[in-house]
Design an enzyme around this catalytic site. Structure first.
Site, PDB file in Angstrom:
ATOM      1  CG  PHE A 231      -1.552  -1.312   1.570  1.00 38.68           C
ATOM      2  CD1 PHE A 231      -2.242  -2.054   0.577  1.00 38.68           C
ATOM      3  CD2 PHE A 231      -1.349  -1.940   2.523  1.00 38.68           C
ATOM      4  CE1 PHE A 231      -2.765  -3.377   0.776  1.00 38.68           C
ATOM      5  CE2 PHE A 231      -1.771  -3.353   2.988  1.00 38.68           C
ATOM      6  CZ  PHE A 231      -2.611  -3.931   2.133  1.00 38.68           C
ATOM      7  CG  ASP A 233       2.580   4.243   3.718  1.00 37.85           C
ATOM      8  OD1 ASP A 233       3.661   4.290   3.014  1.00 37.85           O
ATOM      9  OD2 ASP A 233       2.411   4.234   4.780  1.00 37.85           O
ATOM     10  CG  ASP A 310       2.054  -2.288   3.332  1.00 37.65           C
ATOM     11  OD1 ASP A 310       1.330  -1.924   4.562  1.00 37.65           O
ATOM     12  OD2 ASP A 310       2.181  -1.525   2.628  1.00 37.65           O
ATOM     13  CG  ASP A 315       3.074  -3.672  12.337  1.00 40.72           C
ATOM     14  OD1 ASP A 315       2.348  -2.542  12.395  1.00 40.72           O
ATOM     15  OD2 ASP A 315       2.932  -4.848  12.248  1.00 40.72           O
TER      16      ASP A 315
END
Length: 337
Positions: A231, A233, A310, A315
């Site tokens: 994803f 970002d 991801d 994390d």
């Protein structure tokens, strides 16, 4: 029609001028992911370990996740001491905490009949900060997103995102295409050297969250989950830099270090996001190759996919936030991530 994210990542990586992919860093990352799979710190179970996420037993879990991912964007602050916080959480988890607080208070925030008509005052109260300070950036855009998706759910999908999942017949690709076609605010695309490329960060994370919430079963049993990429970002690229899997040209690095805000859709932003996708695709491929080389590990190669990687990267960034402060991130005010 835009090229889907995986193919977009490959194309962007091939044409990139200021972002470079480093194979040695990919190998480093693959080894780290393999260790995590071996000791179970990287697992599909990690989504449900947060008490702020809905669990599969909640009757409206999918609609709850849909609201979260409709609002899941742009939490960064120009001032590290002035982060938006809810119940001590910042960023995405502050959003999760705010929505959970609203649910606990009896506000029907996960019902499209409520949020299709939501006002700025309503959402401002729901997203209020611990000390009553301002809600996160782009509040008006968050209101508009909720109104837009709520109306479509009511008009076309019996007022629940579950209908979208069922219509897609448990195909992640069909669901992805449905989401970006029906809900404009999820249509995360850009033009890049004559090509229409896509990232679909929030649409993909929506599918990934449903898959993880249901542990790949029941409503999360997508038969083609591998279509979903990471994803892209503004935080994960910091970790890719840390592992040496991504490198920036000196001019780009200088611009990022100075805190220059980028324009949404500019070539440098597209390169950072596209190369992030391609790097994670290569990491997944490398991890699966390693697993096959060591059958005594008793790990299913397909337990590693881009969603799991991801989750690990995101994390890792949160756990090592202080250490990664010296690595810049690209600043773009956008509804897409």
């Amino acid at each position: 029609m835009a090229i889907l994210p995986r193919e977009s990542g490959k194309l962007i990586a091939r044409l990139a001028k200021n972002v470079f992919i480093e194979e040695e860093g990919i190998n480093n990352l693959a080894r780290e992911v393999l260790e995590g799979l071996k000791n179970r710190t990287i697992s599909i179970d990690n989504f449900s370990q947060s008490e702020l996420h809905p669990n599969a037993g909640h009757p409206k879990a999918i609609d709850w996740i849909f609201v979260l991912d409709t609002l899941n964007f742009s939490f960064w602050s120009n001032n590290a001491d002035n982060k938006w916080k809810v119940n001590g959480h910042s960023g995405y988890f502050a959003l999760c905490a705010a929505i959970k607080r609203a649910v606990d208070e009896g506000i029907p925030i996960i019902d499209p009949n409520y949020y299709a008509k939501i006002t700025s005052d309503d959402l401002g109260r729901i997203l209020r900060e611990d000390d009553g300070a301002d809600p996160p950036p782009l509040l008006e855009h968050r209101v508009k997103n909720l109104q837009q998706v709520g109306k479509i759910l009511i008009e076309k999908y019996n007022g629940t995102f579950v209908e979208c999942v069922k219509i897609s017949k448990y195909s992640a690709e069909k669901l992805l295409k449905l989401v970006v076609k029906e809900f404009e605010c999820f249509r995360d695309e850009a033009d890049f050297y004559g090509h229409r490329v896509s990232f679909y960060k929030r649409a993909q994370i929506l599918i990934g969250d449903i898959w993880a919430c249901y542990k790949g079963k029941d409503l999360g049993e997508f038969n083609d989950i591998d279509i979903i990429t990471m994803f892209p970002d503004y935080r994960v690229p910091q970790v890719l830099l840390e592992f040496g899997a991504m490198r920036y040209s000196n001019p780009l690095l200088s611009a990022l270090q100075s805190g220059t805000e980028m324009t949404e859709g500019c070539p440098d932003e597209v390169e950072i996001r596209g190369c992030s996708i391609e790097i994670v695709e290569r990491v997944v491929e490398r991890v699966r190759t390693l697993i096959k080389q060591y059958p005594n590990l008793n790990i299913n190669p397909f337990s590693c996919n881009s969603i799991i990687v991801d989750h690990f990267l995101w994390d890792y960034r949160r756990r090592n936030a202080q250490k990664l402060e010296n690595l810049p991130f690209h600043r773009v005010r956008t509804i897409y991530y």
